[in-house]
Design a protein around this motif. Sequence first.
Motif, PDB file in Angstrom:
ATOM      1  N   PRO A  84       0.826  -1.207   0.000  1.00  0.00           N
ATOM      2  CA  PRO A  84       0.000   0.000   0.000  1.00  0.00           C
ATOM      3  C   PRO A  84       0.858   1.254   0.000  1.00  0.00           C
ATOM      4  N   SER A  85       0.349   2.343  -0.553  1.00  0.00           N
ATOM      5  CA  SER A  85       1.107   3.586  -0.592  1.00  0.00           C
ATOM      6  C   SER A  85       0.733   4.535   0.537  1.00  0.00           C
ATOM      7  N   HIS A  86      -0.531   4.524   0.936  1.00  0.00           N
ATOM      8  CA  HIS A  86      -0.943   5.421   2.019  1.00  0.00           C
ATOM      9  C   HIS A  86      -2.267   4.943   2.593  1.00  0.00           C
ATOM     10  N   PRO A  87      -2.557   5.313   3.841  1.00  0.00           N
ATOM     11  CA  PRO A  87      -3.822   4.916   4.463  1.00  0.00           C
ATOM     12  C   PRO A  87      -4.975   5.765   3.935  1.00  0.00           C
ATOM     13  N   PRO A  88      -6.210   5.438   4.321  1.00  0.00           N
ATOM     14  CA  PRO A  88      -7.348   6.267   3.916  1.00  0.00           C
ATOM     15  C   PRO A  88      -7.184   7.703   4.410  1.00  0.00           C
ATOM     16  N   SER A  89      -7.808   8.638   3.715  1.00  0.00           N
ATOM     17  CA  SER A  89      -7.644  10.057   4.050  1.00  0.00           C
ATOM     18  C   SER A  89      -8.126  10.386   5.457  1.00  0.00           C
ATOM     19  N   SER A  90      -9.091   9.596   5.974  1.00  0.00           N
ATOM     20  CA  SER A  90      -9.646   9.868   7.300  1.00  0.00           C
ATOM     21  C   SER A  90      -8.765   9.358   8.435  1.00  0.00           C
ATOM     22  N   CYS A  91      -7.735   8.577   8.115  1.00  0.00           N
ATOM     23  CA  CYS A  91      -6.878   7.975   9.143  1.00  0.00           C
ATOM     24  C   CYS A  91      -6.027   9.044   9.823  1.00  0.00           C
ATOM     25  N   ARG A  92      -5.933   8.964  11.131  1.00  0.00           N
ATOM     26  CA  ARG A  92      -4.984   9.798  11.873  1.00  0.00           C
ATOM     27  C   ARG A  92      -3.653   9.060  11.882  1.00  0.00           C
ATOM     28  N   GLU A 144      16.987   8.231  12.291  1.00  0.00           N
ATOM     29  CA  GLU A 144      17.916   9.065  11.516  1.00  0.00           C
ATOM     30  C   GLU A 144      18.708   8.211  10.532  1.00  0.00           C
ATOM     31  N   HIS A 145      19.040   6.986  10.928  1.00  0.00           N
ATOM     32  CA  HIS A 145      19.811   6.082  10.083  1.00  0.00           C
ATOM     33  C   HIS A 145      18.966   4.877   9.645  1.00  0.00           C
ATOM     34  N   GLY A 146      17.649   5.053   9.608  1.00  0.00           N
ATOM     35  CA  GLY A 146      16.754   3.975   9.222  1.00  0.00           C
ATOM     36  C   GLY A 146      16.561   3.895   7.720  1.00  0.00           C
ATOM     37  N   VAL A 147      15.463   3.271   7.305  1.00  0.00           N
ATOM     38  CA  VAL A 147      15.243   3.015   5.880  1.00  0.00           C
ATOM     39  C   VAL A 147      14.249   3.987   5.253  1.00  0.00           C
ATOM     40  N   VAL A 148      13.680   4.877   6.041  1.00  0.00           N
ATOM     41  CA  VAL A 148      12.664   5.801   5.539  1.00  0.00           C
ATOM     42  C   VAL A 148      13.332   7.048   4.962  1.00  0.00           C
ATOM     43  N   THR A 149      12.823   7.520   3.831  1.00  0.00           N
ATOM     44  CA  THR A 149      13.328   8.727   3.175  1.00  0.00           C
ATOM     45  C   THR A 149      12.261   9.821   3.216  1.00  0.00           C
ATOM     46  N   PRO A 150      12.657  11.093   3.034  1.00  0.00           N
ATOM     47  CA  PRO A 150      11.656  12.165   2.969  1.00  0.00           C
ATOM     48  C   PRO A 150      10.600  11.928   1.893  1.00  0.00           C
ATOM     49  N   ALA A 151      11.003  11.353   0.755  1.00  0.00           N
ATOM     50  CA  ALA A 151      10.042  11.089  -0.317  1.00  0.00           C
ATOM     51  C   ALA A 151       8.982  10.097   0.134  1.00  0.00           C
ATOM     52  N   MET A 152       9.387   9.072   0.891  1.00  0.00           N
ATOM     53  CA  MET A 152       8.428   8.101   1.403  1.00  0.00           C
ATOM     54  C   MET A 152       7.453   8.764   2.362  1.00  0.00           C
ATOM     55  N   ILE A 153       7.958   9.660   3.205  1.00  0.00           N
ATOM     56  CA  ILE A 153       7.080  10.359   4.148  1.00  0.00           C
ATOM     57  C   ILE A 153       6.066  11.211   3.393  1.00  0.00           C
ATOM     58  N   ASP A 154       6.510  11.879   2.344  1.00  0.00           N
ATOM     59  CA  ASP A 154       5.587  12.684   1.536  1.00  0.00           C
ATOM     60  C   ASP A 154       4.483  11.816   0.938  1.00  0.00           C
ATOM     61  N   ILE A 155       4.856  10.627   0.467  1.00  0.00           N
ATOM     62  CA  ILE A 155       3.866   9.733  -0.144  1.00  0.00           C
ATOM     63  C   ILE A 155       2.836   9.268   0.862  1.00  0.00           C
ATOM     64  N   VAL A 156       3.306   8.791   2.028  1.00  0.00           N
ATOM     65  CA  VAL A 156       2.391   8.164   2.977  1.00  0.00           C
ATOM     66  C   VAL A 156       1.517   9.191   3.692  1.00  0.00           C
ATOM     67  N   THR A 157       1.965  10.449   3.766  1.00  0.00           N
ATOM     68  CA  THR A 157       1.189  11.471   4.472  1.00  0.00           C
ATOM     69  C   THR A 157       0.323  12.314   3.543  1.00  0.00           C
ATOM     70  N   ALA A 158       0.404  12.078   2.243  1.00  0.00           N
ATOM     71  CA  ALA A 158      -0.346  12.895   1.280  1.00  0.00           C
ATOM     72  C   ALA A 158      -1.843  12.616   1.370  1.00  0.00           C
ATOM     73  N   GLY A 159      -2.634  13.668   1.256  1.00  0.00           N
ATOM     74  CA  GLY A 159      -4.076  13.527   1.128  1.00  0.00           C
ATOM     75  C   GLY A 159      -4.826  13.209   2.400  1.00  0.00           C
ATOM     76  N   LEU A 160      -4.196  13.339   3.565  1.00  0.00           N
ATOM     77  CA  LEU A 160      -4.879  13.057   4.820  1.00  0.00           C
ATOM     78  C   LEU A 160      -5.751  14.236   5.237  1.00  0.00           C
ATOM     79  N   ASP A 161      -6.868  13.938   5.868  1.00  0.00           N
ATOM     80  CA  ASP A 161      -7.741  15.006   6.347  1.00  0.00           C
ATOM     81  C   ASP A 161      -7.079  15.817   7.447  1.00  0.00           C
ATOM     82  N   GLU A 162      -6.289  15.159   8.282  1.00  0.00           N
ATOM     83  CA  GLU A 162      -5.535  15.834   9.333  1.00  0.00           C
ATOM     84  C   GLU A 162      -4.043  15.647   9.061  1.00  0.00           C
ATOM     85  N   PRO A 163      -3.213  16.686   9.268  1.00  0.00           N
ATOM     86  CA  PRO A 163      -1.774  16.524   9.042  1.00  0.00           C
ATOM     87  C   PRO A 163      -1.195  15.414   9.920  1.00  0.00           C
TER      88      PRO A 163
END
Length: 286
Positions: free
Chosen positions: A223-231, A238-257
């Motif tokens: 999956p790329s991101h949860p439903p828009s209503s999900c909090r 800092e040295h993990g596997v997550v990148t800023p681009a991944m954060i942008d993808i998974v947080t896009a389109g949410l009703d709440e930041p």
Amino acid sequence: MSTNVTADAPEWFRTAVETEPEHSSIIVHGARITYRCWGEPGAPGLILVHGGAAHAGWWDHIAPRYAQDRRVVALDLSGHGDSDWRDAYSLGIWADEVAAVATAAEATTDAVLVGHSLGGLVGIRTSAAHPDLTEHLVLVDSRILDAEMLDEIQRNQPEEGIPRGSKHYPSPEAALERFRLVPDHPSLDYARTHVARQSVVRDDDGWRWKFDRGFADELTDLPSHPPSSCRLSVVYGEHGVVTPAMIDIVTAGLDEPARVVELAGAGHHIPLEQPLALMDVIDHVL
């Protein structure tokens, strides 16, 4: 569980892992799924989902902190821990396992789901397939839209993995000498030892790891991101596997930041590296 505690463990850790959970199991899509629970049935739920090649014991030192006010449940996804193996796996099937376990454990009231690594992807799939289950999703260093995370275990642990029907060790000590975190990063020795000792099991051929090396072979429903209503909260190292681009993808389109927290100095295996910092984030969510 006290036999899994090393002498150098601090008091908070010893107290937590010596808090014995309830152990139960249910059948989901023909497989026996094992889980452990803390707290009173029917209390607000806290659902803990482990990463790939891990098991419910990764949460033993975290779950008891919330047992006074929450019904806390940690499951072994199929192909992991003491749960059954399947001929094929999918995030959709694992999402159904999470929902079924939460229901059986009476942990569905105002539930929060915390998923580490692969468990975060399972959490996203769960939030889409079972939208009434969770009110808040916490992703812990979960790589988004990248199947490499799953293949990494296969590539980097050719001896430590368990190809179906092969690779056994003559003793638990021999197996534990081969225990590795992938990707590796300094972790708390006592936490690492605690989960490692729960990661082996004996069968007719000797001692083997408690996961099916084929669990990631055919996963395609990432999956790329949860439903828009999900909090949503995102915790990453800092040295993990997550990148800023991944954060942008998974947080896009949410009703709440979404709330995004970087843990300085942490790698991928945050529950074993910085459990107190992770619990601070969970405290904030709860």
